[in-house]
Design a protein around this motif. Sequence first.
Motif, mmCIF file in Angstrom:
data_model
loop_
_atom_site.group_PDB
_atom_site.id
_atom_site.type_symbol
_atom_site.label_atom_id
_atom_site.label_comp_id
_atom_site.label_asym_id
_atom_site.label_seq_id
_atom_site.Cartn_x
_atom_site.Cartn_y
_atom_site.Cartn_z
ATOM 1 N N GLY A 228 0.778 -1.234 0.000
ATOM 2 C CA GLY A 228 0.000 0.000 0.000
ATOM 3 C C GLY A 228 0.806 1.279 0.000
ATOM 4 O O GLY A 228 0.258 2.353 -0.247
ATOM 5 N N TRP A 229 2.112 1.189 0.242
ATOM 6 C CA TRP A 229 2.915 2.415 0.362
ATOM 7 C C TRP A 229 2.924 3.213 -0.946
ATOM 8 O O TRP A 229 2.936 4.453 -0.919
ATOM 9 C CB TRP A 229 4.351 2.073 0.751
ATOM 10 N N ASP A 230 2.918 2.518 -2.076
ATOM 11 C CA ASP A 230 3.032 3.193 -3.368
ATOM 12 C C ASP A 230 1.764 3.949 -3.758
ATOM 13 O O ASP A 230 1.775 4.704 -4.730
ATOM 14 C CB ASP A 230 3.367 2.163 -4.456
ATOM 15 N N ARG A 231 0.695 3.770 -2.999
ATOM 16 C CA ARG A 231 -0.574 4.422 -3.337
ATOM 17 C C ARG A 231 -0.893 5.604 -2.432
ATOM 18 O O ARG A 231 -1.891 6.287 -2.622
ATOM 19 C CB ARG A 231 -1.710 3.394 -3.255
ATOM 20 N N VAL A 232 -0.025 5.869 -1.449
ATOM 21 C CA VAL A 232 -0.309 6.900 -0.447
ATOM 22 C C VAL A 232 -0.293 8.299 -1.055
ATOM 23 O O VAL A 232 -1.195 9.112 -0.805
ATOM 24 C CB VAL A 232 0.689 6.796 0.717
ATOM 25 N N ALA A 233 0.728 8.613 -1.842
ATOM 26 C CA ALA A 233 0.853 9.963 -2.402
ATOM 27 C C ALA A 233 -0.353 10.325 -3.255
ATOM 28 O O ALA A 233 -0.932 11.416 -3.132
ATOM 29 C CB ALA A 233 2.142 10.079 -3.209
ATOM 30 N N ALA A 234 -0.764 9.399 -4.130
ATOM 31 C CA ALA A 234 -1.918 9.659 -4.997
ATOM 32 C C ALA A 234 -3.202 9.800 -4.185
ATOM 33 O O ALA A 234 -4.073 10.613 -4.514
ATOM 34 C CB ALA A 234 -2.062 8.535 -6.021
ATOM 35 N N ALA A 235 -3.309 9.016 -3.101
ATOM 36 C CA ALA A 235 -4.502 9.087 -2.250
ATOM 37 C C ALA A 235 -4.615 10.460 -1.586
ATOM 38 O O ALA A 235 -5.712 11.021 -1.479
ATOM 39 C CB ALA A 235 -4.451 7.992 -1.191
ATOM 40 N N LEU A 236 -3.480 10.990 -1.128
ATOM 41 C CA LEU A 236 -3.487 12.323 -0.520
ATOM 42 C C LEU A 236 -3.830 13.400 -1.543
ATOM 43 O O LEU A 236 -4.617 14.316 -1.267
ATOM 44 C CB LEU A 236 -2.132 12.612 0.119
ATOM 45 N N GLU A 237 -3.251 13.291 -2.714
ATOM 46 C CA GLU A 237 -3.481 14.311 -3.738
ATOM 47 C C GLU A 237 -4.937 14.348 -4.199
ATOM 48 O O GLU A 237 -5.475 15.411 -4.505
ATOM 49 C CB GLU A 237 -2.542 14.066 -4.916
ATOM 50 N N GLN A 238 -5.613 13.191 -4.210
ATOM 51 C CA GLN A 238 -6.998 13.172 -4.680
ATOM 52 C C GLN A 238 -7.949 13.855 -3.702
ATOM 53 O O GLN A 238 -9.054 14.238 -4.083
ATOM 54 C CB GLN A 238 -7.449 11.740 -4.947
ATOM 55 N N VAL A 239 -7.506 14.017 -2.440
ATOM 56 C CA VAL A 239 -8.339 14.740 -1.468
ATOM 57 C C VAL A 239 -7.770 16.124 -1.177
ATOM 58 O O VAL A 239 -8.128 16.772 -0.194
ATOM 59 C CB VAL A 239 -8.509 13.944 -0.153
ATOM 60 N N GLY A 240 -6.870 16.586 -2.044
ATOM 61 C CA GLY A 240 -6.377 17.959 -1.944
ATOM 62 C C GLY A 240 -5.310 18.195 -0.904
ATOM 63 O O GLY A 240 -5.148 19.334 -0.441
ATOM 64 N N ARG B 286 3.552 13.058 8.317
ATOM 65 C CA ARG B 286 3.043 13.744 9.504
ATOM 66 C C ARG B 286 2.191 12.815 10.356
ATOM 67 O O ARG B 286 1.709 11.772 9.908
ATOM 68 C CB ARG B 286 2.217 14.966 9.103
ATOM 69 N N PHE B 287 1.987 13.244 11.614
ATOM 70 C CA PHE B 287 1.070 12.562 12.520
ATOM 71 C C PHE B 287 -0.263 13.305 12.519
ATOM 72 O O PHE B 287 -0.320 14.502 12.190
ATOM 73 C CB PHE B 287 1.645 12.534 13.940
ATOM 74 N N PRO B 288 -1.360 12.645 12.904
ATOM 75 C CA PRO B 288 -2.665 13.309 12.893
ATOM 76 C C PRO B 288 -2.714 14.615 13.679
ATOM 77 O O PRO B 288 -3.383 15.561 13.250
ATOM 78 C CB PRO B 288 -3.590 12.247 13.514
ATOM 79 N N HIS B 289 -2.002 14.697 14.809
ATOM 80 C CA HIS B 289 -2.069 15.927 15.607
ATOM 81 C C HIS B 289 -1.414 17.116 14.918
ATOM 82 O O HIS B 289 -1.605 18.266 15.326
ATOM 83 C CB HIS B 289 -1.433 15.704 16.990
ATOM 84 N N GLN B 290 -0.657 16.865 13.857
ATOM 85 C CA GLN B 290 -0.015 17.931 13.110
ATOM 86 C C GLN B 290 -0.907 18.478 11.994
ATOM 87 O O GLN B 290 -0.496 19.371 11.264
ATOM 88 C CB GLN B 290 1.305 17.427 12.517
ATOM 89 N N LEU B 291 -2.103 17.944 11.880
ATOM 90 C CA LEU B 291 -3.060 18.377 10.861
ATOM 91 C C LEU B 291 -4.246 19.064 11.510
ATOM 92 O O LEU B 291 -4.574 18.814 12.677
ATOM 93 C CB LEU B 291 -3.559 17.170 10.053
ATOM 94 N N SER B 292 -4.905 19.923 10.767
ATOM 95 C CA SER B 292 -6.140 20.548 11.242
ATOM 96 C C SER B 292 -7.280 19.543 11.180
ATOM 97 O O SER B 292 -7.153 18.454 10.589
ATOM 98 C CB SER B 292 -6.482 21.762 10.373
ATOM 99 N N GLY B 293 -8.415 19.893 11.769
ATOM 100 C CA GLY B 293 -9.565 19.000 11.749
ATOM 101 C C GLY B 293 -10.027 18.678 10.337
ATOM 102 O O GLY B 293 -10.333 17.528 10.008
ATOM 103 N N GLY B 294 -10.061 19.692 9.471
ATOM 104 C CA GLY B 294 -10.464 19.464 8.098
ATOM 105 C C GLY B 294 -9.484 18.584 7.342
ATOM 106 O O GLY B 294 -9.885 17.740 6.535
ATOM 107 N N GLN B 295 -8.199 18.793 7.602
ATOM 108 C CA GLN B 295 -7.179 17.954 6.957
ATOM 109 C C GLN B 295 -7.270 16.512 7.432
ATOM 110 O O GLN B 295 -7.119 15.578 6.635
ATOM 111 C CB GLN B 295 -5.796 18.529 7.240
ATOM 112 N N ARG B 296 -7.541 16.318 8.725
ATOM 113 C CA ARG B 296 -7.690 14.952 9.233
ATOM 114 C C ARG B 296 -8.883 14.255 8.596
ATOM 115 O O ARG B 296 -8.826 13.063 8.277
ATOM 116 C CB ARG B 296 -7.831 14.960 10.760
ATOM 117 N N GLN B 297 -9.974 14.999 8.403
ATOM 118 C CA GLN B 297 -11.135 14.374 7.777
ATOM 119 C C GLN B 297 -10.852 14.041 6.314
ATOM 120 O O GLN B 297 -11.340 13.035 5.793
ATOM 121 C CB GLN B 297 -12.366 15.276 7.897
ATOM 122 N N ARG B 298 -10.034 14.843 5.657
ATOM 123 C CA ARG B 298 -9.627 14.515 4.292
ATOM 124 C C ARG B 298 -8.814 13.219 4.276
ATOM 125 O O ARG B 298 -8.946 12.400 3.356
ATOM 126 C CB ARG B 298 -8.819 15.667 3.684
#
Length: 245
Positions: A114-126, A134-146
């Motif tokens: 699954g590692w090779d699909r992470v970058a594309a998965a992030l990009e598809q949700v902006g 990063r860890f979840p606490h380093q993201l905003s609430g909206g970013q975590r939901q993305r």
Amino acid sequence: MINVQKLSVSFGRGTFAKQVVKDVSFSAARGETLGIVGESGCGKSTVLRSLAGLDRHWTGEINLAGTDVDKNRTKEQMLLTQMVFQDPYSSIHPRHRIRRILAEPIRAMDRGKGWDRVAAALEQVGLPAAFADRFPHQLSGGQRQRVAIARALMLEPEIILLDEPTSALDVSVQAEVLNLLADLKDARRLTYVLVSHDLGVIAHMCDRVLVMKGGVFVDELTKDDLYQGRTHDDYSRMLFEASAL
């Protein structure tokens, strides 16, 4: 895509048993967004958890994408649906990096690392691919939901179950997440079931809405009904008046 017949859910046994969903039937077409609205405790999230396979206390029949599913699901049946939960912080592991969170569904279903699909998965949700470290606490609430939405899409399900997906977010980012969900639905021709108590969210997202009270559906509304404020039940009318839609 979804056909449910005589779904009932009870918790407890004997005299302590409580029936929270009472013999409900409904369906959703491919590409449709079906909303379920009602006050807290009416059973709407329990319906969603039964569809997702997270709750095994149900009786009745559940057919997803032409497949009859069991209480104890096979991996193939699990691939049919994924779920996005209300609180993006509690639904993703706080001590895992985003890379591992997104790869985990692939690994759990024995579909690779699954590692090779992470970058594309992030990009598809902006989100930038660099967020993978990063860890979840380093993201905003909206970013975590993305991130939670990206995780739900990793296994390429045809059905996404949304349990109050924006209620834990600031008003300023709710619209961004809803618009993202709408764009992903159109791009992938997904079928959504959206549970919410917010009729504004329901009206924005849904093609059709089921109104739930005390474990049963008391009304069914089209998108036109929502915008016209047209209801067929006193309880539905009360919800509309309370929301000032």
